[in-house]
Design a protein around this motif. Structure first.
Motif, PDB file in Angstrom:
ATOM      1  N   TYR A   1       2.889  -5.184  17.018  1.00  0.00           N
ATOM      2  CA  TYR A   1       3.317  -6.185  17.558  1.00  0.00           C
ATOM      3  C   TYR A   1       4.394  -5.762  16.513  1.00  0.00           C
ATOM      4  CZ  TYR A   1      -0.931  -8.251  18.919  1.00  0.00           C
ATOM      5  OH  TYR A   1      -2.000  -8.490  18.540  1.00  0.00           O
TER       6      TYR A   1
ATOM      7  N   LEU B   1       0.600  -3.186  26.035  1.00  0.00           N
ATOM      8  CA  LEU B   1       0.035  -3.463  24.554  1.00  0.00           C
ATOM      9  C   LEU B   1       0.445  -2.345  23.598  1.00  0.00           C
ATOM     10  CD1 LEU B   1      -3.509  -3.731  26.333  1.00  0.00           C
ATOM     11  CD2 LEU B   1      -2.435  -5.132  25.460  1.00  0.00           C
TER      12      LEU B   1
ATOM     13  N   THR C   1       1.424   3.810   8.137  1.00  0.00           N
ATOM     14  CA  THR C   1       0.469   2.962   9.105  1.00  0.00           C
ATOM     15  C   THR C   1       0.025   1.683   8.572  1.00  0.00           C
ATOM     16  OG1 THR C   1      -0.883   4.171   7.727  1.00  0.00           O
ATOM     17  CG2 THR C   1      -0.208   5.476   9.317  1.00  0.00           C
ATOM     18  N   SER C   2       0.989   1.522   8.111  1.00  0.00           N
ATOM     19  CA  SER C   2       0.678  -0.009   7.325  1.00  0.00           C
ATOM     20  C   SER C   2       0.429  -1.414   7.835  1.00  0.00           C
ATOM     21  CB  SER C   2       0.855  -0.395   5.876  1.00  0.00           C
ATOM     22  OG  SER C   2      -0.310   0.252   4.694  1.00  0.00           O
ATOM     23  N   LEU C   3       2.271  -1.459   8.867  1.00  0.00           N
ATOM     24  CA  LEU C   3       2.160  -2.733   9.465  1.00  0.00           C
ATOM     25  C   LEU C   3       1.656  -1.760  11.293  1.00  0.00           C
ATOM     26  CD1 LEU C   3       5.556  -1.871   8.833  1.00  0.00           C
ATOM     27  CD2 LEU C   3       4.041  -4.198   8.637  1.00  0.00           C
ATOM     28  N   ASN C   4       1.344  -3.375  11.725  1.00  0.00           N
ATOM     29  CA  ASN C   4       0.349  -3.340  13.517  1.00  0.00           C
ATOM     30  C   ASN C   4       1.082  -2.307  14.160  1.00  0.00           C
ATOM     31  OD1 ASN C   4      -1.087  -3.673  15.439  1.00  0.00           O
ATOM     32  ND2 ASN C   4      -1.818  -5.425  14.998  1.00  0.00           N
ATOM     33  N   PRO C   5       1.406  -0.981  14.868  1.00  0.00           N
ATOM     34  CA  PRO C   5       2.144  -1.056  15.912  1.00  0.00           C
ATOM     35  C   PRO C   5       2.854  -1.558  16.826  1.00  0.00           C
ATOM     36  CG  PRO C   5       0.080   0.302  15.766  1.00  0.00           C
ATOM     37  CD  PRO C   5       0.026  -0.358  14.888  1.00  0.00           C
TER      38      PRO C   5
ATOM     39  N   PHE D   1       0.858  -1.082  -0.021  1.00  0.00           N
ATOM     40  CA  PHE D   1       0.096   0.163  -0.214  1.00  0.00           C
ATOM     41  C   PHE D   1       0.893   1.341   0.113  1.00  0.00           C
ATOM     42  CE2 PHE D   1      -2.421  -3.049   1.735  1.00  0.00           C
ATOM     43  CZ  PHE D   1      -3.544  -3.087   1.162  1.00  0.00           C
TER      44      PHE D   1
ATOM     45  N   PRO E   1       3.583  -0.256  21.846  1.00  0.00           N
ATOM     46  CA  PRO E   1       5.284  -0.694  22.646  1.00  0.00           C
ATOM     47  C   PRO E   1       4.987   0.065  22.293  1.00  0.00           C
ATOM     48  CG  PRO E   1       4.788  -1.621  20.150  1.00  0.00           C
ATOM     49  CD  PRO E   1       3.385  -1.850  21.217  1.00  0.00           C
ATOM     50  N   ARG E   2       4.532   1.355  21.375  1.00  0.00           N
ATOM     51  CA  ARG E   2       5.242   3.317  21.419  1.00  0.00           C
ATOM     52  C   ARG E   2       4.932   3.597  23.078  1.00  0.00           C
ATOM     53  NH1 ARG E   2       1.385   4.431  17.043  1.00  0.00           N
ATOM     54  NH2 ARG E   2      -0.136   3.208  18.225  1.00  0.00           N
TER      55      ARG E   2
ATOM     56  N   ARG F   1      -6.773  -5.138  20.368  1.00  0.00           N
ATOM     57  CA  ARG F   1      -5.133  -5.548  21.214  1.00  0.00           C
ATOM     58  C   ARG F   1      -5.391  -3.607  21.024  1.00  0.00           C
ATOM     59  NH1 ARG F   1       0.046  -7.867  21.827  1.00  0.00           N
ATOM     60  NH2 ARG F   1       1.587  -6.019  22.601  1.00  0.00           N
ATOM     61  N   ASN F   2      -5.559  -3.187  19.909  1.00  0.00           N
ATOM     62  CA  ASN F   2      -5.219  -1.481  19.486  1.00  0.00           C
ATOM     63  C   ASN F   2      -6.483  -0.175  20.273  1.00  0.00           C
ATOM     64  OD1 ASN F   2      -2.485  -0.957  18.107  1.00  0.00           O
ATOM     65  ND2 ASN F   2      -3.305  -2.561  16.743  1.00  0.00           N
TER      66      ASN F   2
ATOM     67  N   ASP G   1      -5.082   1.158   7.945  1.00  0.00           N
ATOM     68  CA  ASP G   1      -4.566   0.556   7.219  1.00  0.00           C
ATOM     69  C   ASP G   1      -4.005  -0.407   7.787  1.00  0.00           C
ATOM     70  OD1 ASP G   1      -4.826   3.262   5.566  1.00  0.00           O
ATOM     71  OD2 ASP G   1      -3.139   4.103   5.742  1.00  0.00           O
ATOM     72  N   TYR G   2      -3.761  -0.799   9.030  1.00  0.00           N
ATOM     73  CA  TYR G   2      -2.627  -2.082   9.243  1.00  0.00           C
ATOM     74  C   TYR G   2      -3.849  -3.367   8.742  1.00  0.00           C
ATOM     75  CZ  TYR G   2      -4.145  -0.724  14.009  1.00  0.00           C
ATOM     76  OH  TYR G   2      -4.531  -0.161  14.986  1.00  0.00           O
TER      77      TYR G   2
ATOM     78  N   HIS H   1       7.210   1.508  14.734  1.00  0.00           N
ATOM     79  CA  HIS H   1       7.832   2.876  15.284  1.00  0.00           C
ATOM     80  C   HIS H   1       9.624   3.122  15.274  1.00  0.00           C
ATOM     81  CE1 HIS H   1       7.428   1.520  19.094  1.00  0.00           C
ATOM     82  NE2 HIS H   1       8.643   2.095  19.423  1.00  0.00           N
TER      83      HIS H   1
ATOM     84  N   PHE I   1      -9.756  -9.500  16.402  1.00  0.00           N
ATOM     85  CA  PHE I   1      -8.772  -9.622  17.721  1.00  0.00           C
ATOM     86  C   PHE I   1      -7.496 -10.143  18.044  1.00  0.00           C
ATOM     87  CE2 PHE I   1     -13.058 -12.452  17.970  1.00  0.00           C
ATOM     88  CZ  PHE I   1     -13.081 -11.785  19.345  1.00  0.00           C
ATOM     89  N   LYS I   2      -6.468  -9.849  17.420  1.00  0.00           N
ATOM     90  CA  LYS I   2      -4.862 -10.421  17.272  1.00  0.00           C
ATOM     91  C   LYS I   2      -4.793  -8.717  16.951  1.00  0.00           C
ATOM     92  CE  LYS I   2      -0.893 -11.307  15.573  1.00  0.00           C
ATOM     93  NZ  LYS I   2       0.347 -12.454  15.035  1.00  0.00           N
ATOM     94  N   HIS I   3      -5.252  -8.351  15.767  1.00  0.00           N
ATOM     95  CA  HIS I   3      -4.974  -6.881  14.994  1.00  0.00           C
ATOM     96  C   HIS I   3      -5.494  -5.735  15.621  1.00  0.00           C
ATOM     97  CE1 HIS I   3      -1.618  -8.025  12.470  1.00  0.00           C
ATOM     98  NE2 HIS I   3      -2.325  -9.130  12.456  1.00  0.00           N
TER      99      HIS I   3
ATOM    100  N   TYR J   1       9.869  -3.140  16.655  1.00  0.00           N
ATOM    101  CA  TYR J   1       8.788  -2.625  16.179  1.00  0.00           C
ATOM    102  C   TYR J   1       8.716  -1.584  14.786  1.00  0.00           C
ATOM    103  CZ  TYR J   1       7.169  -4.842  20.138  1.00  0.00           C
ATOM    104  OH  TYR J   1       6.585  -5.907  21.408  1.00  0.00           O
TER     105      TYR J   1
ATOM    106  N   MET K   1     -18.677  -3.763  14.518  1.00  0.00           N
ATOM    107  CA  MET K   1     -18.629  -4.720  13.643  1.00  0.00           C
ATOM    108  C   MET K   1     -19.903  -4.387  12.812  1.00  0.00           C
ATOM    109  SD  MET K   1     -16.835  -8.280  15.513  1.00  0.00           S
ATOM    110  CE  MET K   1     -17.600  -8.938  14.106  1.00  0.00           C
TER     111      MET K   1
ATOM    112  N   ARG L   1      -6.679  -3.112   6.919  1.00  0.00           N
ATOM    113  CA  ARG L   1      -6.478  -3.228   5.332  1.00  0.00           C
ATOM    114  C   ARG L   1      -5.270  -4.623   5.463  1.00  0.00           C
ATOM    115  NH1 ARG L   1      -5.919   1.778   1.911  1.00  0.00           N
ATOM    116  NH2 ARG L   1      -3.680   1.219   2.489  1.00  0.00           N
TER     117      ARG L   1
END
Ligand SMILES: Nc1ncnc2c1ncn2[C@@H]1O[C@H](COP(=O)(O)OP(=O)(O)OP(=O)(O)O)[C@@H](O)[C@H]1O
Ligand SMILES: [Mg+2]
Lengths: 337, 305
Positions: free
Chosen positions: A108, B298, A102-106, A97, B300-301, B224-225, B202-203, A154, B219-221, A152, B121, B205
């Motif tokens: 994991y 949950l 933003t396309s990767l999950n922050p 994309f 990491p940032r 959690r956020n 986006d993540y 970020h 649930f995983k993606h 990660y 949903m 997608r």
């Protein structure tokens, strides 16, 4: 025919809006072969992203997709179930994309996200998937690949993230990769690097690649074939040499005149622009969609539906009422200006 | 992560010290504490005696340090009204309130998070409407009123659940529901908003473009956020629930800290009130600290801190 990894015939995407039906993509037909790069170019909003999402089966819920044929490696993906589509996505075809930030999950690590992709589709152990991830991260030019796995998103720059995204789509060795403006959000210095990397990997892994980009310079270097889109339609299609060498549709001619191409455009030459704006795609449309902005428009242009017709060379086609000879004259005039 | 934890801990300790200062000064809220203790018929001599015995004649800083030192080792002084040790009363009541709080919070989260996810949903469908209606009712309905309605139907008309006391877990069902339902709307709406936000990201997608199954995507993606802001909210709401437990424990005659607080206010039992406020505040501080840690886990940032 059998060689086509992707075969699209008469693809249409409509989006119902309060103001009427938006005909975002209309009558799109093209194919991509194994080991071939098809570049799709066209200005913002012409339906490039919707086309790629339509192929992936990831259109927004309200969008309506129809086609005469949509085949990936000989399999009908137009009528495939959602569960079959999810088996195909990430395994047989992958998508990169526009927004690497933003396309990767922050939440994991890179490794987690790479490994899960492979383990979803292939019966491999975590260790095997990790080895593959390291191998691919090195392939996409990331140093210290093994230690990156625990980082990660970020912690990585935009360019690195896009490389990770590329590695991720390669995890299962797909037949087709769709890259939707993969470098638009990146620094200019990195843009060409990433596009050339994609082209290189595509040759190495013998995949089909659909490359959507505004960078005509790179298109000229890496694309085997080019489809020029305007307002939801392909207006010209052919080999890169044909489209760049003998642009036949007035829009393509204007587009090429706007953008300097290394080795083609002389220094100091005045760059053109196409006056006017893209027409609204809501409601009933007839005639040539470019007619309003075309210098060569005739009365017939807005009357009937302008069909796709072959240009003088095999494999080169365009959507215009002008004959190839008339177009060639126009192109010569533009070049002289 | 460790640096983050240490920083958070430092903040927690600072807050705890501030709270202890405020709590300590409660004793001077109603004027001279020695005079209040001695009662109306006391002579000046009596008051002086009391002042010396309780140490009210010492400089205020010394008084605070003595008081805090004692509190830290679990000595909250003497209840003039109950004629016993404050600490012993507190520590028999505390587990009851904690059980109630934990049950209420679990009820709230187990109801609110799945509802919020479902609503997100299927936005603007029947499920979403039902969830929204529940939320509006929950916010409009005071918990004591909800408690009374439950007591009437489940306790009296149908006789399914005990109305008062804290003898068995059945006693905790209605109070937990009454207390927990109150925080459900906020948690549910935040979950819904968070999920809607995350699901269009986006993540997500990307996750779908990788061919992940809907369960993994959700649930995983996504969850959690989406749940990160909910954790902080839940900690804050738990604080409100400790306050709400005063009402709920009184209604259901549960022998917890809430009821004790209510009684102590009526008896002007200052040492008892001080201890309750301090214990509940510290509990809340610990909970917020844990919520921060959970959030850092949950997301990491956040850990960079
Ligand atoms: N979810 C949507 N709802 C309504 N309209 C949409 C939606 N997605 C896209 N469109 C419209 O469809 C048309 C084509 O959009 P698309 O994103 O495919 O363009 P694009 O060629 O990818 O443009 P860009 O170069 O800016 O990425 C645009 O007019 C856009 O406004
Ligand atoms: Mg786009």
């Amino acid at each position: 025919m059998e060689n086509h990894i992707l075969n699209v015939r008469n693809l249409t995407v409509d989006i119902p809006l309060p103001s009427g039906m938006l005909h975002a993509v209309q009558g799109l037909s093209f194919h991509v072969d194994r080991g071939e790069t098809l570049a799709i170019v066209g200005e913002s909003g012409c339906g490039k992203s919707l086309t790629s999402l339509a192929i992936m089966g990831l259109l927004p819920k309200k969008a309506i997709r129809t086609a005469d044929l949509l085949e990936l490696a000989g399999e009908d993906i137009l009528n495939a179930t959602e569960s079959r589509m999810s088996d195909i996505r990430g395994s047989l075809m992958g998508m990169i994309f526009q927004e690497p930030m933003t396309s990767l999950n922050p939440a994991y690590t890179i490794g987690n996200q790479l490994i899960e992709t492979m383990r979803r589709h292939r019966p491999v152990s975590v260790d095997e998937a990790r080895d593959r991830a390291v191998f691919l991260l090195e392939k996409v030019g990331i140093t210290a690949a093994r230690s990156r796995l625990t980082q990660y998103p970020h912690q990585l720059s935009g360019g690195l993230r896009q490389r990770v995204m590329i590695a991720m789509t390669l995890m299962c060795g797909p037949d087709l990769i769709i890259a939707d403006e993969p470098t638009t959000a990146l620094d200019v210095t990195i843009q060409a690097q990433i596009l050339l990397l994609l082209a290189e990997l595509q040759k190495e892994f013998d995949m089909g690649l659909i490359l959507i980009t505004h960078d005509l310079g790179v298109v000229a270097r890496v694309a085997d074939r080019v489809a020029v889109m305007y307002a939801g339609q392909v207006v010209e299609e052919g080999s890169a040499t044909q489209v760049f060498g003998r642009p036949t549709h007035p829009y393509t001619q204007g587009l090429l005149d706007c953008i300097p191409i290394p080795g083609k455009t002389e220094r100091g030459k005045h760059l053109g622009s196409i006056p006017g704006i893209v027409p609204s795609l809501v409601g009933n449309l007839s005639g040539c969609r470019f007619a309003d902005r075309c210098q060569h428009a005739m009365t017939d242009c807005s009357a009937a539906d302008v069909g796709f017709r072959p240009a003088s060379e095999v494999g080169h086609a365009y959507r215009c009422l002008l004959t190839p000879e008339q177009s060639a004259q126009n192109a010569a005039k533009l070049g002289a200006a | 992560m460790l640096i983050f934890a240490v920083k958070r801990l430092a903040v927690a300790i600072l807050v705890a010290i501030t709270v202890s200062l405020l709590t300590f000064s409660m004793i001077y809220l109603s004027g001279d504490p020695a005079m209040a203790l001695a009662g109306e018929s006391a002579t000046q001599q009596d008051i002086e005696n009391i002042r010396r015995v309780y140490g009210y004649d010492k400089p205020i800083v010394i008084q605070y340090i003595n008081w805090l030192g004692n509190a830290l080792v679990g000595d909250f002084g003497h209840s003039h009204y109950l004629k016993t040790d404050v600490a012993s009363v507190i520590f028999t009541r505390l587990p009851v309130t904690m059980t109630l709080g934990a049950a209420a919070l679990s009820f709230a989260l187990l109801l609110a998070i799945p509802l919020g996810v479902l609503a997100a949903m299927r936005p603007n469908t029947l499920i979403d409407r039902i969830a929204l209606t529940l939320a509006v009712i929950g916010q409009a309905l005071p918990s004591f009123w909800f408690a009374l309605i439950m007591i009437y139907w489940f306790g009296i008309v149908w006789g399914m659940l005990p109305i008062t006391g804290s003898a068995s877990w059945l006693n905790f069902v209605m109070p937990s529901v009454a207390l927990g339902y109150y925080v459900t709307p906020a948690v549910m709406r935040l979950t819904r908003a968070g999920m809607l936000d995350v699901l269009s990201s986006d993540y997500i997608r990307t996750a779908r473009a990788k061919g992940l199954r809907p369960v993994a995507v959700l649930f995983k993606h996504a969850l959690r956020n989406a749940v990160i802001p909910v954790v902080s909210l839940a900690a804050v709401q738990f604080g409100f629930m400790l306050g709400g437990s005063i009402v709920i424990e009184t209604i259901f005659a549960i022998n917890g800290l809430g009821q004790l607080a209510w009684e102590s206010i009526q008896r002007a039992d200052l040492p008892m009130m001080q201890a309750i406020v301090l214990v509940l505040a510290c509990f809340y501080i610990v909970l917020t600290f844990l919520a921060d840690l959970l959030n850092a886990f949950l997301d990491p940032r956040i850990r960079v801190g």
